[in-house]
Design a protein around this motif. Sequence first.
Motif, short mmCIF file in Angstrom:
data_model
loop_
_atom_site.label_atom_id
_atom_site.label_comp_id
_atom_site.label_asym_id
_atom_site.label_seq_id
_atom_site.Cartn_x
_atom_site.Cartn_y
_atom_site.Cartn_z
N LYS A 123 77.30 22.20 1.78
CA LYS A 123 76.92 21.79 3.13
C LYS A 123 75.54 21.14 3.07
CE LYS A 123 79.51 25.54 5.38
NZ LYS A 123 79.99 26.19 4.12
N PHE A 124 75.38 20.06 3.82
CA PHE A 124 74.12 19.31 3.72
C PHE A 124 73.92 18.44 4.96
CE2 PHE A 124 77.60 17.05 1.77
CZ PHE A 124 77.50 15.75 2.23
N THR A 125 72.68 17.98 5.13
CA THR A 125 72.32 17.08 6.22
C THR A 125 71.83 15.77 5.62
OG1 THR A 125 71.68 18.91 7.67
CG2 THR A 125 70.80 16.74 8.21
N VAL A 126 72.28 14.65 6.15
CA VAL A 126 71.82 13.35 5.68
C VAL A 126 71.04 12.64 6.78
CG1 VAL A 126 73.73 13.08 4.05
CG2 VAL A 126 73.94 12.09 6.32
N ASN A 127 70.10 11.83 6.34
CA ASN A 127 69.33 11.00 7.27
C ASN A 127 69.30 9.58 6.71
OD1 ASN A 127 67.67 10.09 9.32
ND2 ASN A 127 65.79 10.84 8.37
N LYS A 132 74.18 10.20 9.66
CA LYS A 132 73.17 11.20 9.97
C LYS A 132 73.86 12.53 10.28
CE LYS A 132 69.81 7.92 11.94
NZ LYS A 132 68.73 8.11 10.95
N GLY A 133 73.05 13.59 10.28
CA GLY A 133 73.57 14.88 10.69
C GLY A 133 74.20 15.68 9.57
N TRP A 175 75.60 13.54 16.01
CA TRP A 175 75.89 12.30 15.27
C TRP A 175 77.37 12.13 14.97
CZ3 TRP A 175 71.75 9.42 15.46
CH2 TRP A 175 70.49 10.03 15.53
N SER A 176 78.21 13.03 15.45
CA SER A 176 79.65 12.91 15.23
C SER A 176 80.30 12.15 16.39
CB SER A 176 80.29 14.29 15.07
OG SER A 176 80.10 15.07 16.25
#
Length: 254
Positions: A123-127, A132-133, A175-176
């Motif tokens: 699980k991770f967050t991207v920018n 994003k998100g 962001w979805s």
Amino acid sequence: MALEEYKRKRDFKKTPEPEGTVAPKRAERFFCVQKHLASHLHYDFRLEHNGVLLSWAVPKGPSLDPKTKRLAMHVEDHPVAYGEFEGVIPEGYGAGIVLLWDKGTWTPEQDDVDAALKKGDLKFTVNGYKLKGSWVLVRTSGRYASSRGGDTSGRGASGSSDGRTWLLIKHRDDWSGDLDITEFAPRSVKSDGDFEDILGDDAPAVWRSNRPAKGGDAGAMLAQIIERAAKLKAGRSAAIRRTSGSSKKASKRK
């Protein structure tokens, strides 16, 4: 050994891809998505970890819809320097056109990334510019290869149960949504070009061997791209000739 498979598959006397080395650890972790027209169109999703880019080939590209599970085939690690690569691979492994579709940073949502990878639940967050998100990569047995959002086309996408088959899924957050981000924002974040612009700028002797996309949808797409690239190059050449002619006339008047 890190990057051994990456280097074994490539002839760096022929490919413009960076040979690369394992990079030192950095405070921010880089991520990118490269749109790659080879034997099939796919998107290479890459996350920096332990000095290399962990890589998954996503045939249909990332989806912002949490209900859509996108097949993601785990492929060889790439050097961090590859994250800025954009251009034409003229022949051999991966022959085709590579476009830097998105880039930015990522943050793991678990303390131990290696343990999460071993478990098959990262699980991770991207920018990034486009993505994003919160997201998750989940390893599967391959049974999802033909499910909604899945696709067994693309490099290495065999639907096998050897641990290479993962799913890329967007978590529900701000962001979805149901926007098709690959259709809405198809161009490069590096050059603002599309495949034909990259091909026109690179001007290779078009692929000599292992030519990509010989048939099917990808083959038709490549034929159109080559035609558009030829028109772009012709237009640039004509503009250069006009500019050169105008300069010569101005010089004569002086």
